[in-house]
Scaffold this motif. Sequence first.
Motif, PDB file in Angstrom:
ATOM      1  N   LYS A  54       0.853  -1.185   0.000  1.00  0.00           N
ATOM      2  CA  LYS A  54       0.000   0.000   0.000  1.00  0.00           C
ATOM      3  C   LYS A  54       0.890   1.237   0.000  1.00  0.00           C
ATOM      4  N   PHE A  55       0.951   1.917  -1.146  1.00  0.00           N
ATOM      5  CA  PHE A  55       1.757   3.122  -1.280  1.00  0.00           C
ATOM      6  C   PHE A  55       0.857   4.353  -1.239  1.00  0.00           C
ATOM      7  N   LYS A  56       1.407   5.448  -0.710  1.00  0.00           N
ATOM      8  CA  LYS A  56       0.634   6.693  -0.632  1.00  0.00           C
ATOM      9  C   LYS A  56       0.470   7.312  -2.018  1.00  0.00           C
ATOM     10  N   ASN A  57       1.515   7.194  -2.831  1.00  0.00           N
ATOM     11  CA  ASN A  57       1.466   7.748  -4.195  1.00  0.00           C
ATOM     12  C   ASN A  57       2.510   7.046  -5.059  1.00  0.00           C
ATOM     13  N   LYS A  58       2.564   7.421  -6.341  1.00  0.00           N
ATOM     14  CA  LYS A  58       3.472   6.767  -7.279  1.00  0.00           C
ATOM     15  C   LYS A  58       4.932   7.057  -6.963  1.00  0.00           C
ATOM     16  N   ILE A  59       5.183   8.233  -6.417  1.00  0.00           N
ATOM     17  CA  ILE A  59       6.565   8.587  -6.076  1.00  0.00           C
ATOM     18  C   ILE A  59       7.114   7.627  -5.019  1.00  0.00           C
ATOM     19  N   ASP A  60       6.267   7.241  -4.059  1.00  0.00           N
ATOM     20  CA  ASP A  60       6.696   6.310  -3.016  1.00  0.00           C
ATOM     21  C   ASP A  60       7.106   4.965  -3.601  1.00  0.00           C
ATOM     22  N   VAL A  61       6.456   4.569  -4.682  1.00  0.00           N
ATOM     23  CA  VAL A  61       6.804   3.314  -5.354  1.00  0.00           C
ATOM     24  C   VAL A  61       8.253   3.371  -5.835  1.00  0.00           C
ATOM     25  N   ASN A  62       8.638   4.511  -6.412  1.00  0.00           N
ATOM     26  CA  ASN A  62      10.008   4.679  -6.911  1.00  0.00           C
ATOM     27  C   ASN A  62      11.026   4.590  -5.777  1.00  0.00           C
ATOM     28  N   TYR A  63      10.693   5.205  -4.646  1.00  0.00           N
ATOM     29  CA  TYR A  63      11.600   5.165  -3.505  1.00  0.00           C
ATOM     30  C   TYR A  63      11.734   3.737  -2.959  1.00  0.00           C
ATOM     31  N   TYR A  64      10.626   3.008  -2.961  1.00  0.00           N
ATOM     32  CA  TYR A  64      10.661   1.629  -2.475  1.00  0.00           C
ATOM     33  C   TYR A  64      11.578   0.780  -3.357  1.00  0.00           C
ATOM     34  N   TYR A  65      11.471   0.928  -4.682  1.00  0.00           N
ATOM     35  CA  TYR A  65      12.301   0.136  -5.582  1.00  0.00           C
ATOM     36  C   TYR A  65      13.762   0.580  -5.541  1.00  0.00           C
ATOM     37  N   TRP A  66      13.991   1.855  -5.254  1.00  0.00           N
ATOM     38  CA  TRP A  66      15.363   2.328  -5.024  1.00  0.00           C
ATOM     39  C   TRP A  66      15.938   1.617  -3.797  1.00  0.00           C
ATOM     40  N   GLU A 181      12.954   1.099   8.835  1.00  0.00           N
ATOM     41  CA  GLU A 181      13.921   0.691   7.817  1.00  0.00           C
ATOM     42  C   GLU A 181      14.130  -0.822   7.843  1.00  0.00           C
ATOM     43  N   ASP A 182      14.211  -1.395   9.031  1.00  0.00           N
ATOM     44  CA  ASP A 182      14.394  -2.841   9.160  1.00  0.00           C
ATOM     45  C   ASP A 182      13.161  -3.592   8.655  1.00  0.00           C
ATOM     46  N   TYR A 183      11.996  -3.001   8.901  1.00  0.00           N
ATOM     47  CA  TYR A 183      10.750  -3.590   8.381  1.00  0.00           C
ATOM     48  C   TYR A 183      10.791  -3.639   6.856  1.00  0.00           C
ATOM     49  N   LEU A 184      11.259  -2.550   6.239  1.00  0.00           N
ATOM     50  CA  LEU A 184      11.340  -2.508   4.779  1.00  0.00           C
ATOM     51  C   LEU A 184      12.338  -3.537   4.259  1.00  0.00           C
ATOM     52  N   ILE A 185      13.454  -3.698   4.978  1.00  0.00           N
ATOM     53  CA  ILE A 185      14.447  -4.707   4.590  1.00  0.00           C
ATOM     54  C   ILE A 185      13.812  -6.092   4.610  1.00  0.00           C
ATOM     55  N   GLU A 186      13.090  -6.393   5.701  1.00  0.00           N
ATOM     56  CA  GLU A 186      12.463  -7.715   5.837  1.00  0.00           C
ATOM     57  C   GLU A 186      11.398  -7.921   4.766  1.00  0.00           C
ATOM     58  N   ASP A 187      10.672  -6.871   4.459  1.00  0.00           N
ATOM     59  CA  ASP A 187       9.643  -6.938   3.417  1.00  0.00           C
ATOM     60  C   ASP A 187      10.273  -7.282   2.066  1.00  0.00           C
ATOM     61  N   ILE A 212       5.309 -10.032  11.464  1.00  0.00           N
ATOM     62  CA  ILE A 212       5.788  -8.658  11.393  1.00  0.00           C
ATOM     63  C   ILE A 212       5.233  -7.944  10.169  1.00  0.00           C
ATOM     64  N   LEU A 213       5.306  -8.614   9.018  1.00  0.00           N
ATOM     65  CA  LEU A 213       4.851  -7.993   7.778  1.00  0.00           C
ATOM     66  C   LEU A 213       3.329  -7.889   7.715  1.00  0.00           C
ATOM     67  N   GLY A 218       0.902  -4.364   4.697  1.00  0.00           N
ATOM     68  CA  GLY A 218       1.415  -3.904   3.406  1.00  0.00           C
ATOM     69  C   GLY A 218       1.748  -2.431   3.335  1.00  0.00           C
ATOM     70  N   SER A 219       1.605  -1.710   4.426  1.00  0.00           N
ATOM     71  CA  SER A 219       1.883  -0.274   4.418  1.00  0.00           C
ATOM     72  C   SER A 219       3.375  -0.012   4.217  1.00  0.00           C
ATOM     73  N   VAL A 220       3.712   0.894   3.308  1.00  0.00           N
ATOM     74  CA  VAL A 220       5.103   1.219   3.000  1.00  0.00           C
ATOM     75  C   VAL A 220       5.379   2.680   3.334  1.00  0.00           C
ATOM     76  N   ASP A 221       6.351   2.905   4.215  1.00  0.00           N
ATOM     77  CA  ASP A 221       6.709   4.259   4.640  1.00  0.00           C
ATOM     78  C   ASP A 221       8.138   4.571   4.191  1.00  0.00           C
ATOM     79  N   VAL A 222       8.268   5.456   3.213  1.00  0.00           N
ATOM     80  CA  VAL A 222       9.588   5.814   2.691  1.00  0.00           C
ATOM     81  C   VAL A 222       9.900   7.294   2.916  1.00  0.00           C
ATOM     82  N   GLU A 223       9.210   7.910   3.865  1.00  0.00           N
ATOM     83  CA  GLU A 223       9.385   9.343   4.126  1.00  0.00           C
ATOM     84  C   GLU A 223      10.823   9.699   4.482  1.00  0.00           C
ATOM     85  N   LYS A 224      11.501   8.822   5.204  1.00  0.00           N
ATOM     86  CA  LYS A 224      12.885   9.071   5.617  1.00  0.00           C
ATOM     87  C   LYS A 224      13.784   9.320   4.411  1.00  0.00           C
TER      88      LYS A 224
END
Length: 245
Positions: A54-66, A181-187, A212-213, A218-224
């Motif tokens: 679950k992404f807030k917007n399309k830009i967040d998708v790019n950050y997640y794949y980065w 950040e660790d949650y995103l790594i595990e995801d 944990i996941l 499915g929420s993805v937080d890439v604000e950092k």
Amino acid sequence: MRKLFFYFFIAFSCLVDAQIKDTLPDFNNDYFLVRDGDTLMIKLNEVSVLPKHKFKNKIDVNYYYWFKKKVFKAYPYAVLASKRIDSLNARLGRIESNSKKRKYVRRVQKYLEEELTDQIKKMTKTEGRILIKLIHRQTGKTVFENIKELRSGWKAFWYNTTANVFSLSLKDEYHPETENEDYLIEDVLQRAIIEEVIEAQEPKLKIDSYAILSAKNGSVDVEKYKEMFAKLRKKRDRKKKRDKK
């Protein structure tokens, strides 16, 4: 004779397959297919189903794949480090002489330096931080704890190729249940393992990945990382202005 047996086996397999498919099967449970009173045992692989992202917007998708690329770059080195530590400990346990132990550790150090140093030095600070956390995940100990336990060559290797390069803390731990950040790594890891994209190595750190996941649904937080890049852009813009003057 072998060819005859081979063709017979293929024909028999096709016949069995056709017989199984010609009517609707009756699945009594997850492991047995029952038809006309006969039971055929089948093996079903366990598949973990993770929540859809679950992404807030399309830009967040790019950050997640980065970020995903960063994890993919660091993970193989953490896996290799875990293997080498296991191998080192097993070998040291069989060596009685302290001098021979030191000699063996130095040999492992040289091997690791030749194999990993150049690659790790090319990592970004984010990749270095991810690597340190993944080593805790895969070995069950922080880099600092591994250094303290193994000392000598291992100490030189990790201080020279991680902390000094990235100015990071070798005491960093991996907590996907509390750290975003660790949650995103595990995801990233769990989804890649399910898709068989990366090598699955059982972590020594006890983690209930699915729980944990699932907790974040499915929420993805890439604000950092958005904030980090915003600061870098401002810094770059200020530099450009200074250069123009």
